[in-house]
Motif scaffolding. Structure first.
Motif, PDB file in Angstrom:
ATOM      1  N   LYS A  20       0.848  -1.215   0.000  1.00 15.75           N
ATOM      2  CA  LYS A  20       0.000   0.000   0.000  1.00 15.75           C
ATOM      3  C   LYS A  20       0.876   1.256   0.000  1.00 15.75           C
ATOM      4  CE  LYS A  20      -1.385  -3.692   1.797  1.00 15.75           C
ATOM      5  NZ  LYS A  20      -0.485  -4.663   2.447  1.00 15.75           N
ATOM      6  N   LYS A  21       1.659   1.369   1.059  1.00 14.37           N
ATOM      7  CA  LYS A  21       2.503   2.568   1.126  1.00 14.37           C
ATOM      8  C   LYS A  21       3.976   2.177   0.977  1.00 14.37           C
ATOM      9  CE  LYS A  21       2.176   2.401   6.210  1.00 14.37           C
ATOM     10  NZ  LYS A  21       2.150   3.226   7.425  1.00 14.37           N
ATOM     11  N   GLY A  22       4.677   2.900   0.127  1.00 17.01           N
ATOM     12  CA  GLY A  22       6.096   2.619  -0.077  1.00 17.01           C
ATOM     13  C   GLY A  22       6.281   1.342  -0.867  1.00 17.01           C
ATOM     14  N   SER A  23       7.465   1.175  -1.407  1.00 15.73           N
ATOM     15  CA  SER A  23       7.731  -0.008  -2.205  1.00 15.73           C
ATOM     16  C   SER A  23       8.435  -1.052  -1.348  1.00 15.73           C
ATOM     17  CB  SER A  23       8.604   0.366  -3.397  1.00 15.73           C
ATOM     18  OG  SER A  23       9.721   1.095  -2.958  1.00 15.73           O
ATOM     19  N   LYS A  24       8.237  -2.273  -1.693  1.00 13.70           N
ATOM     20  CA  LYS A  24       8.959  -3.338  -1.014  1.00 13.70           C
ATOM     21  C   LYS A  24      10.240  -3.635  -1.762  1.00 13.70           C
ATOM     22  CE  LYS A  24       5.283  -5.640   1.438  1.00 13.70           C
ATOM     23  NZ  LYS A  24       4.798  -6.957   1.899  1.00 13.70           N
ATOM     24  N   LEU A  25      11.054  -4.441  -1.125  1.00 16.27           N
ATOM     25  CA  LEU A  25      12.312  -4.804  -1.759  1.00 16.27           C
ATOM     26  C   LEU A  25      12.465  -6.310  -1.685  1.00 16.27           C
ATOM     27  CD1 LEU A  25      15.716  -3.137  -1.467  1.00 16.27           C
ATOM     28  CD2 LEU A  25      15.515  -5.524  -0.879  1.00 16.27           C
ATOM     29  N   ASP A  26      12.602  -6.916  -2.837  1.00 12.21           N
ATOM     30  CA  ASP A  26      12.801  -8.360  -2.875  1.00 12.21           C
ATOM     31  C   ASP A  26      14.290  -8.633  -2.784  1.00 12.21           C
ATOM     32  OD1 ASP A  26      13.003 -11.008  -3.331  1.00 12.21           O
ATOM     33  OD2 ASP A  26      11.718 -11.033  -5.100  1.00 12.21           O
ATOM     34  N   LEU A  27      14.681  -9.153  -1.637  1.00  8.84           N
ATOM     35  CA  LEU A  27      16.098  -9.410  -1.395  1.00  8.84           C
ATOM     36  C   LEU A  27      16.690 -10.275  -2.501  1.00  8.84           C
ATOM     37  CD1 LEU A  27      17.939  -8.465   0.788  1.00  8.84           C
ATOM     38  CD2 LEU A  27      17.379 -10.464   2.148  1.00  8.84           C
ATOM     39  N   PHE A  28      15.869 -11.145  -3.047  1.00  8.15           N
ATOM     40  CA  PHE A  28      16.382 -12.097  -4.029  1.00  8.15           C
ATOM     41  C   PHE A  28      16.539 -11.495  -5.413  1.00  8.15           C
ATOM     42  CE2 PHE A  28      13.988 -14.273  -0.741  1.00  8.15           C
ATOM     43  CZ  PHE A  28      15.001 -15.025  -0.191  1.00  8.15           C
ATOM     44  N   ARG A  29      16.031 -10.298  -5.564  1.00  9.53           N
ATOM     45  CA  ARG A  29      16.245  -9.598  -6.840  1.00  9.53           C
ATOM     46  C   ARG A  29      17.164  -8.404  -6.637  1.00  9.53           C
ATOM     47  NH1 ARG A  29      11.884 -11.530 -10.102  1.00  9.53           N
ATOM     48  NH2 ARG A  29      10.060 -12.002  -8.823  1.00  9.53           N
ATOM     49  N   PHE A  30      17.621  -8.233  -5.419  1.00  8.91           N
ATOM     50  CA  PHE A  30      18.433  -7.064  -5.077  1.00  8.91           C
ATOM     51  C   PHE A  30      19.895  -7.389  -5.375  1.00  8.91           C
ATOM     52  CE2 PHE A  30      20.079  -4.141  -1.592  1.00  8.91           C
ATOM     53  CZ  PHE A  30      19.776  -2.976  -2.281  1.00  8.91           C
ATOM     54  N   VAL A  31      20.447  -6.699  -6.343  1.00  5.22           N
ATOM     55  CA  VAL A  31      21.775  -7.043  -6.846  1.00  5.22           C
ATOM     56  C   VAL A  31      22.868  -7.029  -5.765  1.00  5.22           C
ATOM     57  CG1 VAL A  31      23.604  -6.345  -8.438  1.00  5.22           C
ATOM     58  CG2 VAL A  31      21.242  -6.443  -9.224  1.00  5.22           C
ATOM     59  N   PRO A  32      22.910  -6.037  -4.901  1.00  2.00           N
ATOM     60  CA  PRO A  32      23.956  -6.068  -3.864  1.00  2.00           C
ATOM     61  C   PRO A  32      23.919  -7.326  -3.022  1.00  2.00           C
ATOM     62  CG  PRO A  32      22.980  -3.893  -3.968  1.00  2.00           C
ATOM     63  CD  PRO A  32      22.163  -4.766  -4.878  1.00  2.00           C
ATOM     64  N   PHE A  33      22.729  -7.733  -2.620  1.00  3.85           N
ATOM     65  CA  PHE A  33      22.612  -8.968  -1.853  1.00  3.85           C
ATOM     66  C   PHE A  33      23.050 -10.166  -2.666  1.00  3.85           C
ATOM     67  CE2 PHE A  33      19.900 -12.711  -1.046  1.00  3.85           C
ATOM     68  CZ  PHE A  33      20.398 -13.062   0.196  1.00  3.85           C
ATOM     69  N   ARG A  34      22.625 -10.210  -3.912  1.00  2.82           N
ATOM     70  CA  ARG A  34      22.974 -11.354  -4.757  1.00  2.82           C
ATOM     71  C   ARG A  34      24.470 -11.443  -4.974  1.00  2.82           C
ATOM     72  NH1 ARG A  34      19.031 -11.080  -9.853  1.00  2.82           N
ATOM     73  NH2 ARG A  34      19.874 -13.171 -10.242  1.00  2.82           N
TER      74      ARG A  34
ATOM     75  N   ALA B  65      14.859  -6.892   5.855  1.00  2.00           N
ATOM     76  CA  ALA B  65      14.494  -7.058   4.451  1.00  2.00           C
ATOM     77  C   ALA B  65      13.610  -8.290   4.271  1.00  2.00           C
ATOM     78  CB  ALA B  65      15.746  -7.175   3.597  1.00  2.00           C
ATOM     79  N   THR B  66      13.960  -9.355   4.979  1.00  2.00           N
ATOM     80  CA  THR B  66      13.166 -10.574   4.858  1.00  2.00           C
ATOM     81  C   THR B  66      11.786 -10.393   5.467  1.00  2.00           C
ATOM     82  OG1 THR B  66      15.213 -11.830   5.053  1.00  2.00           O
ATOM     83  CG2 THR B  66      13.153 -13.053   5.272  1.00  2.00           C
ATOM     84  N   LEU B  67      11.745  -9.795   6.644  1.00  2.00           N
ATOM     85  CA  LEU B  67      10.459  -9.581   7.304  1.00  2.00           C
ATOM     86  C   LEU B  67       9.601  -8.597   6.514  1.00  2.00           C
ATOM     87  CD1 LEU B  67      11.501  -9.336  11.054  1.00  2.00           C
ATOM     88  CD2 LEU B  67      10.513 -11.273   9.833  1.00  2.00           C
ATOM     89  N   GLY B  68      10.249  -7.622   5.918  1.00  2.00           N
ATOM     90  CA  GLY B  68       9.496  -6.592   5.212  1.00  2.00           C
ATOM     91  C   GLY B  68       8.920  -7.072   3.908  1.00  2.00           C
ATOM     92  N   PHE B  69       9.573  -8.010   3.305  1.00  2.00           N
ATOM     93  CA  PHE B  69       9.093  -8.468   2.004  1.00  2.00           C
ATOM     94  C   PHE B  69       7.978  -9.496   2.149  1.00  2.00           C
ATOM     95  CE2 PHE B  69       9.286 -11.254  -1.721  1.00  2.00           C
ATOM     96  CZ  PHE B  69       8.910 -10.317  -2.655  1.00  2.00           C
ATOM     97  N   ARG B  70       8.114 -10.325   3.132  1.00  2.00           N
ATOM     98  CA  ARG B  70       7.096 -11.356   3.346  1.00  2.00           C
ATOM     99  C   ARG B  70       5.856 -10.765   3.995  1.00  2.00           C
ATOM    100  NH1 ARG B  70       7.938 -16.830   3.724  1.00  2.00           N
ATOM    101  NH2 ARG B  70       6.479 -16.767   5.451  1.00  2.00           N
ATOM    102  N   VAL B  71       4.724 -11.354   3.683  1.00  2.00           N
ATOM    103  CA  VAL B  71       3.506 -10.912   4.339  1.00  2.00           C
ATOM    104  C   VAL B  71       3.409 -11.587   5.703  1.00  2.00           C
ATOM    105  CG1 VAL B  71       1.182 -10.258   3.702  1.00  2.00           C
ATOM    106  CG2 VAL B  71       2.642 -11.396   2.030  1.00  2.00           C
ATOM    107  N   GLU B  72       3.643 -12.885   5.708  1.00  2.00           N
ATOM    108  CA  GLU B  72       3.563 -13.666   6.944  1.00  2.00           C
ATOM    109  C   GLU B  72       4.801 -13.426   7.789  1.00  2.00           C
ATOM    110  OE1 GLU B  72       0.930 -15.625   7.228  1.00  2.00           O
ATOM    111  OE2 GLU B  72       0.193 -15.218   5.187  1.00  2.00           O
TER     112      GLU B  72
END
Lengths: 179, 179
Positions: A20-34, B65-72
């Motif tokens: 709803k508010k703000g964007s989320k970040l998918d760690l698994f698509r986040f290049v620095p993490f990868r 990052a993990t908690l924020g991305f997941r809904v559960e």
DNA sequence: TTTAGATAGTTGCAAGTGAGACTATCATAG
DNA sequence: CTATGATAGTCTCACTTGCAACTATCTAAA
């Protein structure tokens, strides 16, 4: 297994990407993490060779790799700069390698603060033995890519490195302490 | 500047690539080294955001990052597995985040060994504030690549990750301790 | 020559982290 | 029910490494 929340991994709960508010970040698509994860995994795959087999750690291996590739001997500072490793780390690695008689150093008459480092016969032997193993490992890791893809990957890495000024130029060489 | 051997860097002495006996290895073309160096540099570029600005270290950031991305909500073990971070590291990060009231945990009635972790309102606020900054940084780092090149790079990373089995599947989830 | 500042390399210290032991809890087989 | 083995999470220990102080040396300028 207990009926817990830890059952679904990575694939689960990925639907709600834009919240709803703000964007989320998918760690698994986040290049620095990868990059971090991949680098750690690749390192650990290689460490089987130089660590378990030859008792070298990463800084020590970097010292040998630098000395082995260059024709001229070079200083510890040089190795620190071009491998982007802290000088204290290199210093300890050199000390350890000298104890094992893999590396020797000679005073530089022009500047008695620094020493010329070079591999001993013993160090060269280890180097010659280790290199093919490491190159084989690298090829194994990259074997999932086609020849063209490997080229592309190297090129893309190069572009990012250049933009981050990771690649040392002659000008930067003996520039400053805090690189 | 003293007339020393430390003058020419990286570009120098590269001619003699294939030596008489055995092959040499150019550290600057060696993918494992390049990945390590790049990952370290990218991490340090990002740490300006989460470290200096919000006092988070990498493990703490990974938890958020993990908690924020997941809904559960999810367990510490889950985070450890899918971020490939050691469970003791995650444990410490969770402890620190709880002290700062960024994260809270509730007992799981079905399995009282594990806890459900979720962000507090305060933690969510920090998360919402941090994410756009990090995504911007990532874009800056990748700005040297075209849209197509970014896609290609992500794909190539993905291929290597898959071949190294870095990407967790649901099956691997709660498998073993030593991942 | 003297002095101030920079640099090469070493070392003490502190922070972070992985390995593995440990506790508490759960599942399963007998 | 009990015993065995697995799992979640915490904690201690040892090791690594970056930081910064330190020594010795060099350069440059007064």
């Amino acid at each position: 297994m207990p009926k817990a929340f830890s059952s679904e991994v990575a694939t689960g709960s990925r639907e709600e990407n834009a919240s709803k508010k703000g964007s989320k970040l998918d760690l698994f698509r986040f290049v620095p993490f990868r990059l971090n994860r991949l680098a750690a995994e690749v390192s650990s795959a290689l460490s089987v060779e130089y660590q378990e087999r030859y008792g070298l750690d990463i800084p020590e291996w970097r010292v040998l790799a630098t000395l082995g590739f260059r024709v001229e001997p070079c200083s510890a500072q040089y190795i620190a700069h071009c491998t982007r490793t802290h000088k204290s780390t290199i210093s300890r690695a050199v000390t350890a390698l000298m104890k094992r008689q893999m590396v020797e150093r000679v005073e530089n008459a022009d500047d008695r603060r620094e020493f010329a480092l070079r591999m001993t016969r013993k160090g060269k032997a280890l180097y010659e033995e280790l290199i093919p193993r490491l190159l084989r490992r690298e090829q194994e890791i990259l074997s999932c890519l086609s020849a063209q893809e490997r080229k592309d990957f190297a090129n893309l890495l190069g572009k990012i490195e250049n933009s981050l000024e990771l690649v040392q130029t002659a000008k930067d060489a003996g520039a400053t302490d805090a690189y």
